[in-house]
Design a protein around this motif. Structure first.
Motif, PDB file in Angstrom:
ATOM      1  N   ILE A 252      10.307   9.206  10.926  1.00 21.09           N
ATOM      2  CA  ILE A 252       9.467   9.804   9.886  1.00 21.09           C
ATOM      3  C   ILE A 252       8.331  10.535  10.599  1.00 21.09           C
ATOM      4  N   LEU A 253       8.192  11.787  10.286  1.00 24.32           N
ATOM      5  CA  LEU A 253       7.278  12.650  11.039  1.00 24.32           C
ATOM      6  C   LEU A 253       6.150  13.135  10.131  1.00 24.32           C
TER       7      LEU A 253
ATOM      8  N   PHE B 274       6.384  14.003   3.798  1.00 24.99           N
ATOM      9  CA  PHE B 274       6.815  13.572   5.126  1.00 24.99           C
ATOM     10  C   PHE B 274       8.134  14.254   5.468  1.00 24.99           C
ATOM     11  N   GLU B 275       8.306  14.548   6.740  1.00 24.46           N
ATOM     12  CA  GLU B 275       9.567  15.093   7.231  1.00 24.46           C
ATOM     13  C   GLU B 275      10.224  14.062   8.155  1.00 24.46           C
ATOM     14  N   GLN B 276      11.406  14.372   8.621  1.00 26.59           N
ATOM     15  CA  GLN B 276      12.075  13.550   9.628  1.00 26.59           C
ATOM     16  C   GLN B 276      12.415  14.421  10.818  1.00 26.59           C
TER      17      GLN B 276
ATOM     18  N   LEU C 213       8.890   5.593  -0.005  1.00 28.89           N
ATOM     19  CA  LEU C 213       8.522   5.782   1.404  1.00 28.89           C
ATOM     20  C   LEU C 213       8.851   4.527   2.205  1.00 28.89           C
ATOM     21  N   TYR C 214       8.606   3.341   1.636  1.00 28.31           N
ATOM     22  CA  TYR C 214       8.914   2.099   2.349  1.00 28.31           C
ATOM     23  C   TYR C 214      10.418   1.965   2.582  1.00 28.31           C
ATOM     24  N   ARG C 215      11.215   2.302   1.589  1.00 28.09           N
ATOM     25  CA  ARG C 215      12.673   2.240   1.763  1.00 28.09           C
ATOM     26  C   ARG C 215      13.128   3.204   2.862  1.00 28.09           C
TER      27      ARG C 215
ATOM     28  N   LYS D  71       0.821  -1.218   0.000  1.00 26.20           N
ATOM     29  CA  LYS D  71       0.000   0.000   0.000  1.00 26.20           C
ATOM     30  C   LYS D  71       0.853   1.265   0.000  1.00 26.20           C
ATOM     31  N   LEU D  72       2.147   1.124   0.228  1.00 25.99           N
ATOM     32  CA  LEU D  72       3.025   2.285   0.345  1.00 25.99           C
ATOM     33  C   LEU D  72       3.865   2.472  -0.918  1.00 25.99           C
ATOM     34  N   PRO D  73       4.170   3.718  -1.250  1.00 21.57           N
ATOM     35  CA  PRO D  73       5.120   3.962  -2.341  1.00 21.57           C
ATOM     36  C   PRO D  73       6.490   3.353  -1.999  1.00 21.57           C
TER      37      PRO D  73
END
Length: 255
Positions: free
Chosen positions: A230-231, A221-223, A177-179, A172-174
Motif C-alpha cells: 500500500i503506497l 491509496f495506491e499499490q 483499508l484494513y482488509r 482507527k482505520l476504515p
C-alpha cells in the motif's frame, strides 16, 4: 476521514505488526533453543540406555564364556588323564582327538572373550563420553530455564500489550483499508510504504509518473506495481544545510 488522516494510524498499525513479528520470532527462538536442548538431552538419554543395555549383555556373554572356558579346561585335564590311562592305540587316538577338539574350542572361546573385552572397553569409553555430554546439556538446561522463562514471560507480556494496542489501532482505520492491509500483509511482512519523489521506499523502484501525480492529490491509496505494498505520498523531510544551522545557532547565542 481523509487519506492524510488515515496515514498515521496505518503507520502505527504497521509498526505494531513489526513489533509483534519481532516478539514472535524472539519467543519462538527462545522456546526452540530450550526445546532443542531438551530434545538433545533425550537423545543422549536414549543412547545411554541402549549402550548400557548392550554393555550389560556383553558382560553377561563374557561371563558365560569364562565359565564355559573353565569347564573346557577341566575337560581337557580329564581327557589327558584318559590318554594316560589308554590301554591301546585306539583309545589313545580317541583321547588325542578329543583333546585337540577341546583345545580348538578353548582357543575359539578365548578369542571370543578377547573380542568382547575390546568391545566392552570401547562401549565403556563411549558411555563415559555420552554421559559427560548428557551431564553438560542438563547443566545448560538448568542454567538456561530460569533466564529463558523470565525472558519468555517478558516477551509474552509485551506481545499481549501490543495485541491490545493493535486492536485499538485497527478501529482507527476504515474497514476496507484494513482488509486491504491484511491482504497485502499475508504476502509482505511490512505491507505499507511511502514515497516522496516517485520512488517506492519499500522496494526502491520507480512507480509510473501518472500514478505519482495522482498520489500528490492524496485522494486515495495506491499499490506499488512492483512490490504490491500500500503506497502513499508524504513530503520529503526538510533538511537544513549545515551552514545555515550553524549560523542560526550563532545568531541565537548572540541574541
Amino acid at each position: 476521514m481523509s487519506i492524510r488522516d488515515q496515514i498515521a494510524p496505518l503507520e502505527e498499525l504497521a509498526t505494531i505488526d513489526d513489533d509483534l513479528r519481532r516478539l514472535e520470532e524472539q519467543i519462538g527462538k527462545q522456546r526452540g533453543s530450550l526445546e532443542g536442548m531438551r530434545a538433545e538431552a533425550k537423545v543422549l538419554e536414549d543412547r545411554l540406555r541402549s549402550d548400557r543395555e548392550m554393555l550389560s549383555q556383553m558382560e553377561k556373554t563374557r561371563s558365560e564364556l569364562s565359565v564355559e572356558l573353565r569347564q573346557m579346561t577341566q575337560q581337557i585335564e580329564r581327557s589327558r588323564e584318559k590318554l594316560a590311562r589308554s590301554r591301546n592305540e585306539r583309545e589313545s587316538n580317541a583321547a588325542q582327538r578329543e583333546i585337540e577338539e577341546l583345545r580348538k574350542l578353548h582357543r575359539d572361546r578365548e578369542e571370543e572373550i578377547e573380542r568382547l573385552n575390546t568391545a566392552t572397553e570401547a562401549a565403556k569409553k563411549s558411555i563415559d563420553v555420552t554421559d559427560a555430554k548428557h551431564r553438560n546439556i542438563v547443566q545448560q538446561i538448568e542454567g538456561t530455564v530460569e533466564g529463558t522463562t523470565r525472558q519468555l514471560d517478558d516477551a509474552e507480556s509485551q506481545r499481549a500489550t501490543r495485541v491490545k494496542e493493535r486492536e485499538l489501532a485497527v478501529k482507527k482505520l476504515p474497514t476496507t483499508l484494513y482488509r486491504r492491509y491484511e491482504s497485502v500483509r499475508t504476502r509482505r511482512p511490512h505491507p505499507i510504504a511511502a514515497t516522496h519523489d516517485g520512488t517506492c521506499l519499500g522496494c526502491h523502484l520507480t512507480i509510473p509518473p501518472m500514478m505519482f501525480q495522482k498520489m500528490l492529490r492524496q485522494a486515495e491509496f495506491e499499490q506499488c506495481p512492483h512490490c504490491r505494498r500500500i503506497l502513499y505520498y508524504t513530503p520529503a523531510p526538510v533538511r537544513v544545510p549545515e551552514g545555515d544551522a550553524a549560523e542560526g545557532s550563532s545568531t541565537s547565542s548572540r541574541a
